[in-house]
Design an enzyme around this catalytic site. Structure first.
Site, mmCIF file in Angstrom:
data_model
loop_
_atom_site.group_PDB
_atom_site.id
_atom_site.type_symbol
_atom_site.label_atom_id
_atom_site.label_comp_id
_atom_site.label_asym_id
_atom_site.label_seq_id
_atom_site.Cartn_x
_atom_site.Cartn_y
_atom_site.Cartn_z
ATOM 1 N N SER A 1 25.299 16.304 -0.029
ATOM 2 C CA SER A 1 25.067 17.638 0.526
ATOM 3 C C SER A 1 26.324 18.074 1.239
ATOM 4 C CB SER A 1 23.895 17.605 1.513
ATOM 5 O OG SER A 1 23.818 18.816 2.256
ATOM 6 N N TYR B 1 18.937 14.250 8.684
ATOM 7 C CA TYR B 1 19.301 14.503 7.284
ATOM 8 C C TYR B 1 20.793 14.294 7.080
ATOM 9 C CZ TYR B 1 19.917 17.222 2.949
ATOM 10 O OH TYR B 1 20.238 17.625 1.676
#
Length: 278
Positions: A133, A146
């Site tokens: 990401s 995350y």
């Protein structure tokens, strides 16, 4: 013989789009997911095989891999896509939520990679492609857990790339910025909050406005990511990271090209509003 890609988390979003993309390019596709019986887009066909795989249950991996190889003869590419985003205030995030985030995003990815390595070594080739990401390189507020899982993946696969080069196994990392999928909606459904943490109320309201502005700016599509994954699967170079999105690349350039202080100041201007300072 057609090449074969093995995809985790293919039930929706990037995984599903990648399965469709590779099938149209003539590849064999092993599309794994927790509930293949609920899948209504991907279909079993001559070049598509849907299999049940839960990334949190590594004891099942070898059977799934063997089934895939029995069907298509070999696996050329592993796409580590399974994952989700545990967002929210760190102080409101439970230990159980933290553990599951790492169980899925990091530990499960490590284990499916480990399970496929003997096959890649035996055939003296393979390509491991992992979706991380943008927040695995450039993080923002309210994604601390995350982001930690994605930073860990970045470090793990960067290190692993050196080891596996000795076995003619490539490692590639895909770093999407803002992507138009159902990821944001899924994330909101398990956003960590605590009504007793009222000290954060003004900040949360402000960040909600900031993120709405970021998301309203559009972004890449799941098909854009699938096309990049296809390029990485066929790229014979030693490029490790593939950045997707005009929103992400400038921030990575600032981080790579300047001082840490200048990079942090850019982000603080957005995510530490002066009007909220005590």
């Amino acid at each position: 013989m057609n090449k074969t890609i093995f995809i985790t988390g293919a039930s929706s979003g990037i995984g599903q789009a990648t399965a469709q993309y590779f099938e149209t390019q003539g590849w064999n596709v092993v599309a794994t997911m927790r509930s293949p019986e609920k899948q209504n887009v991907l279909k079993n066909s001559e070049r598509m095989l849907l299999l049940k795989l839960d990334i949190e249950h590594p004891e099942t991996f070898n059977n799934v891999i063997e089934t895939a190889i029995e069907r298509f003869g070999r696996i050329d590419v592993l796409l580590n896509n399974a994952g989700y985003g545990q967002h929210g205030l760190f102080e409101a995030t439970t230990s159980e939520q933290i553990q599951r985030q790492f169980s899925v995003n990091l530990f499960g990815t490590m284990e499916i990679t480990r399970a496929l390595l003997p096959y890649f070594r035996a055939q003296k080739s393979g390509n491991i492609i992992t979706i991380t990401s943008g927040v695995g390189r450039v993080t923002v507020p309210l994604v601390s857990i995350y982001a930690a899982s994605k930073f860990a993946l970045e470090g793990f696969f960067e290190s692993l790339s050196f080891e596996l080069a000795s076995q003619n196994i490539k490692v590639k990392i895909i770093e999407p910025g803002n992507i138009a999928t159902n990821f944001e909606q899924t994330t909101k459904s398990n956003f960590a909050t605590d009504e007793n943490l009222t000290d954060y109320s003004d900040y949360l309201k402000k960040m909600d406005e900031v993120f709405k502005g970021i998301y309203s700016g559009g972004g890449s599509t799941a098909n854009d990511v699938a096309a990049t994954i296809f390029n990485a699967a066929n790229d014979e170079s030693h490029v490790l990271r593939y950045v997707i999105g005009s929103d992400l690349q400038p921030l990575i350039d600032i981080r790579n090209g300047g001082t840490d202080e200048s990079y942090m100041n850019v982000l603080r201007n957005t995510f530490t509003p002066n009007d909220l300072a005590p």
